[in-house]
Design a protein around this motif. Structure first.
Motif, PDB file in Angstrom:
ATOM      1  N   PHE A  42       0.829  -1.196   0.000  1.00 24.83           N
ATOM      2  CA  PHE A  42       0.000   0.000   0.000  1.00 24.83           C
ATOM      3  C   PHE A  42       0.868   1.253   0.000  1.00 24.83           C
ATOM      4  O   PHE A  42       2.050   1.202   0.349  1.00 24.83           O
ATOM      5  CB  PHE A  42      -0.916   0.017   1.238  1.00 24.83           C
ATOM      6  CG  PHE A  42      -1.917  -1.101   1.254  1.00 24.83           C
ATOM      7  CD1 PHE A  42      -3.136  -0.969   0.618  1.00 24.83           C
ATOM      8  CD2 PHE A  42      -1.628  -2.292   1.910  1.00 24.83           C
ATOM      9  CE1 PHE A  42      -4.058  -1.997   0.633  1.00 24.83           C
ATOM     10  CE2 PHE A  42      -2.544  -3.328   1.932  1.00 24.83           C
ATOM     11  CZ  PHE A  42      -3.762  -3.182   1.288  1.00 24.83           C
ATOM     12  N   ARG A  43       0.270   2.363  -0.367  1.00 26.90           N
ATOM     13  CA  ARG A  43       0.998   3.638  -0.422  1.00 26.90           C
ATOM     14  C   ARG A  43       1.516   4.104   0.924  1.00 26.90           C
ATOM     15  O   ARG A  43       2.501   4.819   1.002  1.00 26.90           O
ATOM     16  CB  ARG A  43       0.100   4.719  -1.015  1.00 26.90           C
ATOM     17  CG  ARG A  43      -0.207   4.466  -2.457  1.00 26.90           C
ATOM     18  CD  ARG A  43      -1.086   5.521  -3.032  1.00 26.90           C
ATOM     19  NE  ARG A  43      -1.517   5.091  -4.347  1.00 26.90           N
ATOM     20  CZ  ARG A  43      -2.501   5.622  -5.002  1.00 26.90           C
ATOM     21  NH1 ARG A  43      -3.178   6.622  -4.477  1.00 26.90           N
ATOM     22  NH2 ARG A  43      -2.828   5.176  -6.179  1.00 26.90           N
ATOM     23  N   ASP A  44       0.845   3.693   2.001  1.00 28.72           N
ATOM     24  CA  ASP A  44       1.274   4.117   3.338  1.00 28.72           C
ATOM     25  C   ASP A  44       2.407   3.257   3.897  1.00 28.72           C
ATOM     26  O   ASP A  44       2.834   3.444   5.030  1.00 28.72           O
ATOM     27  CB  ASP A  44       0.096   4.154   4.306  1.00 28.72           C
ATOM     28  CG  ASP A  44      -0.504   2.782   4.572  1.00 28.72           C
ATOM     29  OD1 ASP A  44       0.000   1.767   4.048  1.00 28.72           O
ATOM     30  OD2 ASP A  44      -1.505   2.720   5.320  1.00 28.72           O
ATOM     31  N   GLY A  45       2.879   2.293   3.118  1.00 24.28           N
ATOM     32  CA  GLY A  45       3.994   1.457   3.538  1.00 24.28           C
ATOM     33  C   GLY A  45       3.594   0.141   4.176  1.00 24.28           C
ATOM     34  O   GLY A  45       4.445  -0.715   4.406  1.00 24.28           O
ATOM     35  N   THR A  46       2.322  -0.044   4.477  1.00 24.90           N
ATOM     36  CA  THR A  46       1.878  -1.317   5.035  1.00 24.90           C
ATOM     37  C   THR A  46       1.706  -2.328   3.900  1.00 24.90           C
ATOM     38  O   THR A  46       1.686  -1.967   2.714  1.00 24.90           O
ATOM     39  CB  THR A  46       0.554  -1.167   5.808  1.00 24.90           C
ATOM     40  OG1 THR A  46      -0.457  -0.686   4.922  1.00 24.90           O
ATOM     41  CG2 THR A  46       0.718  -0.235   6.992  1.00 24.90           C
ATOM     42  N   GLU A  47       1.602  -3.589   4.291  1.00 23.92           N
ATOM     43  CA  GLU A  47       1.463  -4.662   3.302  1.00 23.92           C
ATOM     44  C   GLU A  47       0.449  -5.689   3.772  1.00 23.92           C
ATOM     45  O   GLU A  47       0.197  -5.820   4.970  1.00 23.92           O
ATOM     46  CB  GLU A  47       2.808  -5.368   3.083  1.00 23.92           C
ATOM     47  CG  GLU A  47       3.874  -4.481   2.511  1.00 23.92           C
ATOM     48  CD  GLU A  47       5.160  -5.230   2.204  1.00 23.92           C
ATOM     49  OE1 GLU A  47       5.178  -6.476   2.274  1.00 23.92           O
ATOM     50  OE2 GLU A  47       6.148  -4.559   1.876  1.00 23.92           O
ATOM     51  N   SER A  48      -0.096  -6.419   2.804  1.00 30.47           N
ATOM     52  CA  SER A  48      -0.955  -7.569   3.090  1.00 30.47           C
ATOM     53  C   SER A  48      -0.364  -8.764   2.353  1.00 30.47           C
ATOM     54  O   SER A  48       0.312  -8.598   1.327  1.00 30.47           O
ATOM     55  CB  SER A  48      -2.386  -7.324   2.616  1.00 30.47           C
ATOM     56  OG  SER A  48      -2.997  -6.311   3.381  1.00 30.47           O
ATOM     57  N   LEU A  49      -0.619  -9.950   2.861  1.00 27.81           N
ATOM     58  CA  LEU A  49      -0.130 -11.170   2.227  1.00 27.81           C
ATOM     59  C   LEU A  49      -1.313 -12.083   1.938  1.00 27.81           C
ATOM     60  O   LEU A  49      -2.125 -12.366   2.828  1.00 27.81           O
ATOM     61  CB  LEU A  49       0.875 -11.886   3.136  1.00 27.81           C
ATOM     62  CG  LEU A  49       1.443 -13.190   2.582  1.00 27.81           C
ATOM     63  CD1 LEU A  49       2.267 -12.932   1.321  1.00 27.81           C
ATOM     64  CD2 LEU A  49       2.294 -13.887   3.636  1.00 27.81           C
TER      65      LEU A  49
END
Length: 123
Positions: A42-49
């Motif tokens: 994501f643009r905010d630096g978080t991620e999902s897997l």
């Protein structure tokens, strides 16, 4: 019959680029039948897997489509990297595709969701 993994990943990446988003193969696994893990950035630096859904979801579905389920949602990149590392120790033939987008809803099929008949991955 399911598409070969290398063809699925290639089509997935083309679809992402056609939307104007970015994708990259971080790890290449078995070309014929490797599992595919999707790392959403994501643009905010978080991620999902997202990982392959359990086999029980496929018993009633014989379309050959690949179903995914969320393993981690909007966490730090270290948590996603650690989870992928654990999976790689278990299955060295897996693929990891990183996609920079805020929405995967029309790119992947999720377990428990109604199938999309978009003509792209269907037979």
């Amino acid at each position: 019959m399911r598409l070969r993994t290398d063809i699925f990943v290639s089509a997935l990446m083309r679809r992402v680029f056609a939307r104007g988003d970015f994708a990259a193969v971080e790890a290449k696994g078995a070309e014929e039948a490797g599992a595919v893990f999707v790392r959403q950035v994501f643009r905010d630096g978080t991620e999902s897997l997202f990982a392959p859904a359990p086999q029980s979801f496929f018993e009633a579905d014989e379309s050959g489509r690949r179903l995914f389920e969320a393993r981690l949602e909007r966490v730090g990149s270290d948590a996603v990297a650690e989870a992928i590392g654990r999976e790689r120790r278990f299955d060295g033939d897996l693929w990891v595709v990183s996609i920079e987008t805020d929405d995967l809803g029309d790119i992947l099929d999720f377990a428990g969701a109604e199938p999309k008949d978009d003509g792209f991955f269907r037979r």
